[in-house]
Every structure is written in structure tokens, then in C-alpha cells.
Design a protein around this motif. Structure first.
Motif, mmCIF file in Angstrom:
data_model
loop_
_atom_site.group_PDB
_atom_site.id
_atom_site.type_symbol
_atom_site.label_atom_id
_atom_site.label_comp_id
_atom_site.label_asym_id
_atom_site.label_seq_id
_atom_site.Cartn_x
_atom_site.Cartn_y
_atom_site.Cartn_z
ATOM 1 N N VAL A 113 0.845 -1.198 0.000
ATOM 2 C CA VAL A 113 0.000 0.000 0.000
ATOM 3 C C VAL A 113 0.880 1.248 0.000
ATOM 4 O O VAL A 113 1.879 1.321 0.727
ATOM 5 N N PHE A 114 0.486 2.215 -0.815
ATOM 6 C CA PHE A 114 1.179 3.499 -0.904
ATOM 7 C C PHE A 114 0.124 4.590 -0.769
ATOM 8 O O PHE A 114 -0.874 4.598 -1.499
ATOM 9 N N SER A 115 0.310 5.504 0.185
ATOM 10 C CA SER A 115 -0.685 6.542 0.429
ATOM 11 C C SER A 115 -0.032 7.913 0.393
ATOM 12 O O SER A 115 1.104 8.090 0.861
ATOM 13 N N VAL A 116 -0.756 8.893 -0.160
ATOM 14 C CA VAL A 116 -0.266 10.268 -0.261
ATOM 15 C C VAL A 116 -1.328 11.203 0.304
ATOM 16 O O VAL A 116 -2.512 11.086 -0.031
ATOM 17 N N PHE A 117 -0.899 12.136 1.172
ATOM 18 C CA PHE A 117 -1.771 13.184 1.692
ATOM 19 C C PHE A 117 -1.344 14.520 1.094
ATOM 20 O O PHE A 117 -0.146 14.775 0.921
ATOM 21 N N SER A 118 -2.306 15.373 0.827
ATOM 22 C CA SER A 118 -1.988 16.668 0.222
ATOM 23 C C SER A 118 -1.282 17.611 1.177
ATOM 24 O O SER A 118 -0.732 18.635 0.755
ATOM 25 N N ALA A 119 -1.284 17.302 2.460
ATOM 26 C CA ALA A 119 -0.594 18.122 3.461
ATOM 27 C C ALA A 119 -0.189 17.230 4.621
ATOM 28 O O ALA A 119 -0.742 16.135 4.814
ATOM 29 N N GLY A 120 0.773 17.691 5.405
ATOM 30 C CA GLY A 120 1.249 16.920 6.530
ATOM 31 C C GLY A 120 0.276 16.944 7.695
ATOM 32 O O GLY A 120 -0.738 17.654 7.673
ATOM 33 N N PRO A 121 0.573 16.162 8.732
ATOM 34 C CA PRO A 121 -0.298 16.117 9.909
ATOM 35 C C PRO A 121 -0.550 17.518 10.472
ATOM 36 O O PRO A 121 0.366 18.304 10.644
ATOM 37 N N ARG A 122 -1.822 17.813 10.694
ATOM 38 C CA ARG A 122 -2.298 19.072 11.270
ATOM 39 C C ARG A 122 -2.094 20.263 10.347
ATOM 40 O O ARG A 122 -2.331 21.402 10.743
ATOM 41 N N GLN A 123 -1.646 20.027 9.108
ATOM 42 C CA GLN A 123 -1.553 21.113 8.134
ATOM 43 C C GLN A 123 -2.823 21.155 7.294
ATOM 44 O O GLN A 123 -3.555 20.169 7.196
ATOM 45 N N THR A 124 -3.080 22.290 6.690
ATOM 46 C CA THR A 124 -4.223 22.421 5.790
ATOM 47 C C THR A 124 -3.727 22.644 4.371
ATOM 48 O O THR A 124 -2.668 23.241 4.150
ATOM 49 N N ALA A 125 -4.503 22.165 3.422
ATOM 50 C CA ALA A 125 -4.124 22.232 2.003
ATOM 51 C C ALA A 125 -4.780 23.436 1.341
ATOM 52 O O ALA A 125 -5.937 23.763 1.604
ATOM 53 N N LEU A 126 -4.017 24.076 0.474
ATOM 54 C CA LEU A 126 -4.498 25.273 -0.219
ATOM 55 C C LEU A 126 -5.328 24.902 -1.444
ATOM 56 O O LEU A 126 -4.928 24.047 -2.239
ATOM 57 N N ASP A 127 -6.470 25.547 -1.597
ATOM 58 C CA ASP A 127 -7.222 25.456 -2.851
ATOM 59 C C ASP A 127 -6.595 26.332 -3.923
ATOM 60 O O ASP A 127 -6.555 25.979 -5.097
ATOM 61 N N ARG A 128 -6.102 27.490 -3.527
ATOM 62 C CA ARG A 128 -5.505 28.426 -4.488
ATOM 63 C C ARG A 128 -4.401 29.202 -3.794
ATOM 64 O O ARG A 128 -4.306 29.228 -2.573
ATOM 65 N N LEU A 129 -3.566 29.845 -4.596
ATOM 66 C CA LEU A 129 -2.447 30.606 -4.059
ATOM 67 C C LEU A 129 -2.807 32.059 -3.795
ATOM 68 O O LEU A 129 -2.140 32.728 -3.010
ATOM 69 N N SER A 130 -3.830 32.547 -4.480
ATOM 70 C CA SER A 130 -4.272 33.928 -4.278
ATOM 71 C C SER A 130 -5.643 34.066 -4.924
ATOM 72 O O SER A 130 -6.139 33.155 -5.604
#
Length: 503
Positions: A186-203
Motif C-alpha cells: 500500500v502506498f498513500s499520499v496526503f496533500s498536506a502533513g499532519p495538522r496542516q491544511t491544504a491550499l485550494d488556491r495561491l491567491s
């Protein structure tokens, strides 16, 4: 001097061994389920999750997956979709699961939230658990179906969706909890690290339809010859760098329980082609790998017919150069030009079945602005003797054109895509991303004869896959349009077959 016949046999045997070694995770077929949830009823709606699922679906189709795409699933529809996906997975398959939407961690467990998840406050964690899908359960289901390789990607690391002004939220924070206890395969990828939030856009001026993670990850998946770890590492670096430009911390993470390297694009075909080419009756191979072909230099050793070859792949961060050496090797070193010290490539965490020793890293990185030149490559054979150096010509302009031309040829079914949004649109984003290999694009609307020139931005060799912010990657079509034909003229003057895309 060794005979050409014995040398050819060595090439075939070694190439076949490389083929078997590089792709041990070959599966009977490739199946994928991608889910995007935007339209939440009781928690904040999202804007790009559905787009992210569609983009990943298109990307995985290009990589040979049979793809199921599902959007805006409530709890019942989520369960029914998972059951339908279960029925497509057979022992030995490669299974890919992608989810974009709200995800939530409770007591170290990750839950994927359907669109009808109820609003909840402090002390109502059970409401969320009962109404959501446990991420670990998806892993378990794929294990029960005996998928050989399971790849799970979650672009769900957003803020706590249950936070409300003036209230106490359900216990949990932004982001997802690490998945450190994955089973083998099994290989898993998260868009951000633990307790981080992922950006929808840069600006607010960022008009890209995809999240920062998905736009990057989908693009990196299409680079040929990269294994899953390399794709994840490049994605992590590029997303992190992009987030830093707006003073945000987002570092994608991956959890790897793969025994073998897994290549989703290019490695099998390139090695198979190497075996096929080696069996063709022809003159002894030249002792130089070149882009484009150059005159043959003096051979490093008169009795050597196993000169290394190289492939060049351009990505946002620069160049990846992958060396193919038919002989078993104990170490690889290189330098740029005819002077200076040789640098070791290091080793990867895999045993070479031919030597039972750690396999030397067959690749190096060059910066995006690396000038044309000659790479001098040498290696240590199984007897401990140094072979080489072998000259390998690097021409960045020719390499870029060749790399993008190869991708366009492999992904011809994705040159255009139709979307209905305030009318009928046809997108040619894919062609824009690989425009450096293209001299001209001609299209025909409801005709098999491409009779109109499609304007493309100029090639930017420093960032070749990036689409300029002022470029429009689509055309508006009449609602009654049924098909669009496409013909490409490449930089070398050759012309593609005419491809017809129907709604």
C-alpha cells in the motif's frame, strides 16, 4: 575481442533482467475510483474538489487505468460506489483510490465526509463517525480483494469543517492523522502533513480550476520513468515551494509500504523497447547516447559493446536523467564535461537480484538552466573494475522536444476534452502543457479536416509545462457541435494523425 553475437546475447539477457527487476509490481489490470465532494449540506461547501476528481480521472485514464468517477456522494451513494469499485478489483490488480473533499481526524482515525454528514458540536463525535467513511476501511477492502498494489491519495487536508463562531467544535484539528500502519503493498499520499491544511488556491488571482496539490500531483504522475516515491517527492517539494510563496506551510506526505518500485508511466515500455531493439539485426550499437544523434567518439574500451544509454525528462524543478546500463553494476559515478571530479549517484533501497547488493541509483538531477554539454558516465562492474567513462550528449532543447513529443504520442486520447459550463467548451489544456514540442495545432469543428489554426502560447523553456496566466485554454463552441478534429505539426516538421474527439 568479444564477438557481436555474444555481446548481443548479453544485452538481451541483461535488458530482460532489468525489465523483470524494474516492474515486479505488474498487475493484471489497472482500476481506479476517484471521488470529489463539493456540495456539502451542513458543513462549508468546497469549490474545487469535483474539478480535482475530474482531473485525476483524466490523468489516470492516460496511464491506462479503467476509471470510475463519482461526484457529490451522500453516505448511501458513497457506500454503493465503494461496492461497485470492489466488484472491479481482482487479485493481482493495481488499484488507485483518489478522494477530494472534506476529511476529518478523530482520535487518530481519518474519516472521509459524505455530502450529507450532519453538523456536529463538541461531544457529538459519534455522529461524524457513523455518517462518514473510515479511510482505513478502504485499505482493508482492497486487501480483502487481494490487490497487489493499492495507491490511495487524499486531497482532504482542510480546516475543521465543524468549527462555528461562538461554539465548541467537534474534537479534531485541521488536516489528517498519519497512516503509519499500512499493510504491505500500500502506498498513500496526503496533500498536506499532519495538522496542516491544504491550499485550494495561491491567491484570489489564481484561476487554476484545481487545488495546489492536485494540479501538481496530476502533472507529476505523467512524467515517464518515475516511480511512485519519486512522484511523491517531487510533488512534496513543488507544493511546499508554491505554498511558501504565500507564507503558508503545506508539505504533502506519503506513506510507503511497497516492497518493489512501482512505475505508472513509461518504465515498462522503455525497457521492453530496449529488449526489442537489441534483437534487431543491425550494426553494433554506437558507444554514445545522444539527443540528437552526434558523431561517434572513440570507444572507451575496444571489447565493450554495452555502452550506457540515457533518457532525459523535464519537470518543473529541472531535469531527471535516467541511465540504462545492461551490465550489473556495483556503483555509478558521473561528471559534466571532461574535467572535474566524478560524483557518485548513491544507492536506492532495493537489492539488485543479479548482484544481491543494493542497486546503484540509475538517475541524476540537473538544474532547469543546465547548458548543453557532455555527461561522462562510468560504472563499477561485478569484478570491481571501472568501466568508462562513456560520453552521453545532453542537448536541453532537443531533449525537451523529444520528451514532450513522447508524452503527446502516449496521451493522444487526452488532447481535447469537452465541458459544459455556461455553454459548450472544448479544453486544450493538455496541448498547452506540452506545446514546446508543437509547431502548429489545427482543428476542425464538425469536420474531419482540421482547417483552423489554434493559437498556442510561446514555449517557455525555463518552465515548459506552465500555462501563462493570460492564456485561454478553451474554445467556446456552438451548442450543436458534435465533434472536433485535431492535427499537430511537431517541431521536427512531422505531422500527427488526425484525431477526432466526439462529445
Amino acid at each position: 575481442m568479444k564477438s557481436w553475437v555474444s555481446g548481443l546475447s548479453a544485452i538481451i539477457v541483461a535488458a530482460a533482467a532489468l525489465l523483470a527487476f524494474a516492474v515486479p509490481a505488474h498487475a493484471a489490470k489497472r482500476v481506479a475510483l476517484v471521488i470529489g465532494n463539493n456540495d456539502y449540506r451542513n458543513v462549508p461547501k468546497l469549490q474545487k474538489a469535483v474539478n480535482d476528481a475530474r482531473t485525476m480521472g483524466d490523468t489516470l485514464k492516460q496511464l491506462g487505468f479503467s476509471v470510475m468517477v463519482a461526484e457529490n456522494l451522500n453516505r448511501q451513494a458513497f457506500s454503493e460506489t465503494l461496492l461497485a469499485f470492489d466488484r472491479t478489483v481482482e487479485p493481482g490488480d493495481t488499484a488507485f483510490f483518489f478522494y477530494a473533499g472534506h476529511g476529518f481526524e478523530i482520535m487518530g482515525q481519518n474519516f472521509l465526509l459524505p455530502t450529507d454528514v450532519p453538523a456536529a458540536t463538541e461531544g457529538q463525535e459519534e455522529l461524524v463517525r457513523d455518517a462518514s467513511v473510515l479511510a482505513d476501511r478502504i485499505v482493508e477492502r482492497l486487501q480483502n480483494k487481494k490487490a497487489r498494489t493499492s495507491i490511495l491519495v487524499f486531497d482532504a487536508c482542510r480546516n475543521n469543517p465543524f468549527e462555528r463562531a461562538g461554539t465548541r467544535a467537534v474534537a479534531g484539528g485541521g488536516g489528517l492523522a498519519p497512516m503509519t500502519q499500512l499493510p504491505e503493498g500500500v502506498f498513500s499520499v496526503f496533500s498536506a502533513g499532519p495538522r496542516q491544511t491544504a491550499l485550494d488556491r495561491l491567491s484570489n488571482d489564481d484561476t487554476n480550476p484545481n487545488s495546489v496539490f492536485t494540479r501538481t500531483f496530476a502533472r507529476e504522475l505523467l512524467h515517464p520513468g518515475e516511480n511512485l516515491v519519486q512522484v511523491a517527492q517531487r510533488t512534496r517539494r513543488l507544493v511546499s515551494e508554491a505554498a511558501e510563496t504565500v507564507k503558508h506551510k503545506q508539505i504533502p506526505v506519503y506513506f510507503d509500504q511497497m516492497v518493489d518500485d512501482v512505475f505508472l508511466n513509461g518504465a515498462v515500455k522503455e525497457l521492453a523497447d530496449a529488449v526489442k531493439d537489441a534483437t534487431k539485426p543491425s550494426a553494433p550499437p554506437q558507444q554514445v547516447a545522444a539527443l540528437p544523434p552526434v558523431s561517434v567518439p572513440k570507444l572507451p574500451k575496444e571489447d565493450s559493446v554495452n555502452a550506457p544509454i540515457a533518457s532525459f525528462s523535464r519537470h518543473n524543478g529541472g531535469w531527471t536523467v535516467v541511465f540504462s546500463i545492461a551490465d550489473p553494476t556495483l556503483g555509478i559515478s558521473w561528471r559534466m564535461g571532461d574535467a572535474g571530479d566524478f560524483r557518485e549517484t548513491g544507492f536506492i533501497d532495493t537489492l539488485d537480484p543479479r548482484t544481491r547488493k543494493r542497486m546503484p541509483n540509475p538517475s541524476i538531477e540537473l538544474p532547469a538552466d543546465a547548458p548543453a554539454g557532455t555527461i561522462q558516465l562510468r560504472y563499477v562492474d561485478t569484478l570491481g573494475e571501472m568501466q568508462g567513462p562513456f560520453p552521453i550528449r545532453f542537448d536541453p532543447d532537443a531533449a525537451l522536444i523529444r520528451d514532450q513529443r513522447k508524452i503527446l504520442d502516449m496521451t493522444a486520447t487526452s488532447w481535447l476534452s469537452f465541458r459544459e459550463f455556461n455553454g459548450l467548451l472544448v479544453y486544450y489544456t493538455h496541448l498547452m502543457s506540452y506545446r514546446c514540442a508543437i509547431r502548429e495545432v489545427r482543428i476542425g469543428i464538425d469536420t474531419a479536416v482540421p482547417d483552423k489554426v489554434l493559437k498556442m502560447p510561446a514555449c517557455n523553456s525555463r518552465d515548459p509545462s506552465a500555462i501563462p496566466s493570460d492564456a485561454q485554454p478553451y474554445l467556446k463552441l456552438a451548442p450543436q457541435t458534435k465533434s472536433v478534429s485535431v492535427e499537430l505539426t511537431y517541431r521536427d516538421g512531422s505531422v500527427s494523425e488526425i484525431k477526432t474527439f466526439r462529445r
